[in-house]
Design a protein around this motif. Structure first.
Motif, short mmCIF file in Angstrom:
data_model
loop_
_atom_site.label_atom_id
_atom_site.label_comp_id
_atom_site.label_asym_id
_atom_site.label_seq_id
_atom_site.Cartn_x
_atom_site.Cartn_y
_atom_site.Cartn_z
N ALA A 11 0.85 -1.20 0.00
CA ALA A 11 0.00 0.00 0.00
C ALA A 11 0.88 1.25 0.00
O ALA A 11 0.64 2.19 -0.76
N GLY A 12 1.91 1.23 0.83
CA GLY A 12 2.83 2.36 0.91
C GLY A 12 3.52 2.60 -0.43
O GLY A 12 3.66 3.75 -0.87
N HIS A 13 3.92 1.52 -1.09
CA HIS A 13 4.60 1.67 -2.38
C HIS A 13 3.65 2.28 -3.41
O HIS A 13 4.06 3.09 -4.25
N GLY A 14 2.39 1.88 -3.35
CA GLY A 14 1.40 2.52 -4.23
C GLY A 14 1.35 4.02 -3.99
O GLY A 14 1.34 4.81 -4.94
N LEU A 15 1.39 4.42 -2.74
CA LEU A 15 1.33 5.85 -2.41
C LEU A 15 2.56 6.60 -2.93
O LEU A 15 2.44 7.69 -3.48
N TYR A 16 3.76 6.01 -2.75
CA TYR A 16 4.96 6.68 -3.27
C TYR A 16 4.81 6.93 -4.77
O TYR A 16 5.18 7.98 -5.29
N LEU A 17 4.30 5.89 -5.45
CA LEU A 17 4.24 5.96 -6.92
C LEU A 17 3.16 6.92 -7.40
O LEU A 17 3.37 7.67 -8.35
N TYR A 18 1.99 6.91 -6.75
CA TYR A 18 0.97 7.89 -7.12
C TYR A 18 1.52 9.31 -6.95
O TYR A 18 1.31 10.18 -7.77
N SER A 19 2.26 9.53 -5.85
CA SER A 19 2.83 10.86 -5.62
C SER A 19 3.82 11.23 -6.72
O SER A 19 3.84 12.37 -7.19
N ALA A 20 4.64 10.26 -7.14
CA ALA A 20 5.59 10.53 -8.21
C ALA A 20 4.85 10.90 -9.50
O ALA A 20 5.22 11.83 -10.21
N ALA A 21 3.76 10.19 -9.78
CA ALA A 21 2.98 10.48 -11.00
C ALA A 21 2.32 11.86 -10.89
O ALA A 21 2.20 12.58 -11.89
N GLU A 22 1.90 12.23 -9.68
CA GLU A 22 1.25 13.53 -9.50
C GLU A 22 2.19 14.70 -9.82
O GLU A 22 1.72 15.77 -10.19
N THR A 23 3.51 14.49 -9.67
CA THR A 23 4.44 15.58 -10.01
C THR A 23 4.42 15.88 -11.50
O THR A 23 4.97 16.87 -11.95
N LEU A 24 3.78 15.01 -12.29
CA LEU A 24 3.70 15.22 -13.74
C LEU A 24 2.41 15.93 -14.13
O LEU A 24 2.09 16.05 -15.31
N GLY A 25 1.64 16.35 -13.13
CA GLY A 25 0.46 17.15 -13.41
C GLY A 25 -0.84 16.36 -13.53
O GLY A 25 -1.86 16.90 -13.92
N THR A 26 -0.80 15.08 -13.20
CA THR A 26 -2.04 14.30 -13.18
C THR A 26 -2.54 14.26 -11.74
O THR A 26 -1.76 14.47 -10.82
N SER A 27 -3.83 14.04 -11.53
CA SER A 27 -4.33 14.05 -10.15
C SER A 27 -4.58 12.63 -9.66
O SER A 27 -4.78 11.71 -10.45
N ARG A 28 -4.55 12.47 -8.34
CA ARG A 28 -4.82 11.19 -7.72
C ARG A 28 -6.18 10.65 -8.16
O ARG A 28 -6.34 9.48 -8.49
N GLU A 29 -7.18 11.57 -8.18
CA GLU A 29 -8.55 11.16 -8.51
C GLU A 29 -8.64 10.61 -9.94
O GLU A 29 -9.29 9.60 -10.19
N GLU A 30 -7.96 11.31 -10.87
CA GLU A 30 -7.96 10.83 -12.26
C GLU A 30 -7.40 9.42 -12.36
O GLU A 30 -7.95 8.56 -13.04
N MET A 31 -6.28 9.22 -11.65
CA MET A 31 -5.63 7.90 -11.74
C MET A 31 -6.51 6.82 -11.13
O MET A 31 -6.65 5.73 -11.68
N LEU A 32 -7.13 7.14 -9.98
CA LEU A 32 -7.99 6.15 -9.34
C LEU A 32 -9.21 5.84 -10.22
O LEU A 32 -9.60 4.69 -10.36
N ASP A 33 -9.78 6.89 -10.83
CA ASP A 33 -10.92 6.68 -11.72
C ASP A 33 -10.52 5.78 -12.89
O ASP A 33 -11.27 4.88 -13.27
N ASP A 34 -9.33 6.04 -13.45
CA ASP A 34 -8.87 5.23 -14.57
C ASP A 34 -8.78 3.75 -14.18
O ASP A 34 -9.13 2.87 -14.96
N LEU A 35 -8.33 3.50 -12.96
CA LEU A 35 -8.24 2.11 -12.51
C LEU A 35 -9.64 1.52 -12.28
O LEU A 35 -9.97 0.47 -12.81
N LEU A 36 -10.45 2.24 -11.52
CA LEU A 36 -11.74 1.69 -11.11
C LEU A 36 -12.70 1.54 -12.29
O LEU A 36 -13.59 0.70 -12.28
N GLU A 37 -12.52 2.39 -13.31
CA GLU A 37 -13.40 2.30 -14.48
C GLU A 37 -12.78 1.45 -15.59
O GLU A 37 -13.30 1.42 -16.71
#
Lengths: 94, 318
Positions: B79-105
């Protein structure tokens, strides 16, 4: 008589590309732009950095030193989070 | 400050990559580089998160308190590793919500390996030993990726991951030294996880959609086939040491190459699982969605609590 103080800023410097910004110290400045210039002149006179972050000290929330024991206690008895805890042949690349 | 012309920016980007230095969040970067990274890092994050499910399946049934505490700690790490990686992706201008939606949908991918079931306790051992072992080979290589925040997340993850593989191997070792039934359980787990683990490295280099461009940009530092070979070479001896047999009749040492030769992966199976029709694709997504929905009240309560405190603080100050 009222006295107005320049706010305090915390300074983080990235020493070279690829490394994290690290906290290096603090300074007083009226706004972010001035803080950046002052940080450059205070902390990177010898090319110590390639990038600087300044953050208002009042925006930083820290854990309390006196709570240290209780705060970090959950990690204390979990030695199994370390690779050396496991009984596997030492000469195997694992 | 004058904005440099685009070709200057491109030249500077190229120079940073050529010099093996890191691109950092505020640097100019080609749009395709950014998109490629968002795809790869968010997929990586999703894999960590979905990867909790197969192992989580055994937390309540771990054979001892020791194993249970270890498994909890490991799943917590994922779970922690997921959080590190989402944070790294967020530095590229994408949001956590967008990424989660992409997964869940269902628009985003995650590692196909997690669409296989964990049928016995030995599977927990096999996942740690093989799946985490393969992930480590990949992630050690990614510590040298060209995007700074991704590289730093990888360094941190590799450091934490080193216990994951050892605890898995220890489980397999214990079973392999146990009763005939336990030995059979260990061998069965290896039989089922071996080929899907090799698939984790992706298609052959010649068939990989992203490899060439990713290698040019130094997002990837070693190709799928190179990494797969590295994993096979180091795992053969580990299996032999505990008396388990890798289920590949074509596996043999090739003196001339200095590597093990091994059989061909069933690419039809690879495509089938990737396409959503593996043994557990639907249940994994169903479980992830349910976890997200079941957690909604917690997120709402946390916000309500913070807002209440802010209101009180504002009231006290007035």
């Amino acid at each position: 008589m009222s006295q107005r103080h320049l706010p305090l800023w915390e300074v983080f410097v990235r020493s070279r590309r690829g490394l994290d910004h690290k906290h290096i110290g603090s300074l007083h400045a009226a706004d972010a732009e001035q803080a950046l210039l002052a940080a450059r002149d205070t902390y990177t006179r010898r090319q110590e950095g390639v990038s600087i972050w300044v953050v208002k000290s009042s925006d930083i929330h820290a854990s309390q030193f006196e709570d240290e024991g209780a705060f970090f206690d959950p990690a204390e008895d979990k030695v199994y989070r370390h690779p050396t805890f496991y009984d596997v042949p030492e000469d195997l690349k694992l | 400050m004058a904005t440099p012309a685009p070709h200057d920016e491109q030249a500077r980007f190229d120079a940073v990559i050529a010099a093996d230095e890191k691109i950092e969040p505020r640097d100019w970067m080609p749009e395709k580089y950014r998109r490629n990274l968002v795809r790869q890092i968010s997929q990586h994050a999703h894999s960590e998160v979905v990867g909790q499910l197969p192992e989580g399946n055994w937390i309540t049934r771990a054979p001892s308190l020791r194993r249970k505490a270890i498994l909890l700690a490991k799943v917590q790490d994922e779970a922690g590793h997921g959080l590190y990686l989402y944070s790294a992706a967020e530095t590229l201008g994408t949001s956590r919500e967008e990424m989660l939606d992409d997964l869940l949908e269902g628009r985003a991918k995650y590692a196909s390996i997690f669409n296989y079931p964990t049928l016995s306790w030995a599977d927990v051992g096999a996942i740690g030993w093989l799946v985490d072992g393969a992930a480590i080979v990949n992630q050690i290589s990614l510590c040298r990726t060209s995007y700074g925040p991704y590289a730093r997340a990888m360094v941190r993850i590799c450091k934490e991951e080193s216990f994951h593989q050892r605890q898995g191997y220890e489980i397999m070792q214990t079973l392999a030294q146990g009763s005939p039934e336990q030995q059979a359980m260990a061998q069965d787990a290896l039989d089922r996880w071996w080929w899907p683990t090799l698939m984790m490295f992706g298609p052959h280099d010649a068939d990989s959609a992203h490899t060439q461009q990713s290698m040019q940009w130094k997002i990837k530092r070693q190709s799928n086939d190179e990494l797969r070979q590295k994993f096979v070479d180091q795992t053969v001896e580990q299996a032999a040491r505990i008396g388990l047999t890798i289920p590949d009749p074509e596996l043999r040492w090739n003196e001339a190459r200095g590597h093990y030769d091994f059989g061909e992966i069933d690419w039809d199976e690879f495509q089938r699982v990737l396409g959503g029709n593996g043994p557990c694709n639907r249940s994994r997504m169903r479980d992830r969605r349910r976890a997200h929905e079941d957690g909604a009240w917690v997120r709402e309560a946390m916000l309500a609590h913070a807002e209440k405190h802010n209101r009180r603080a504002a009231g006290a100050a007035a």
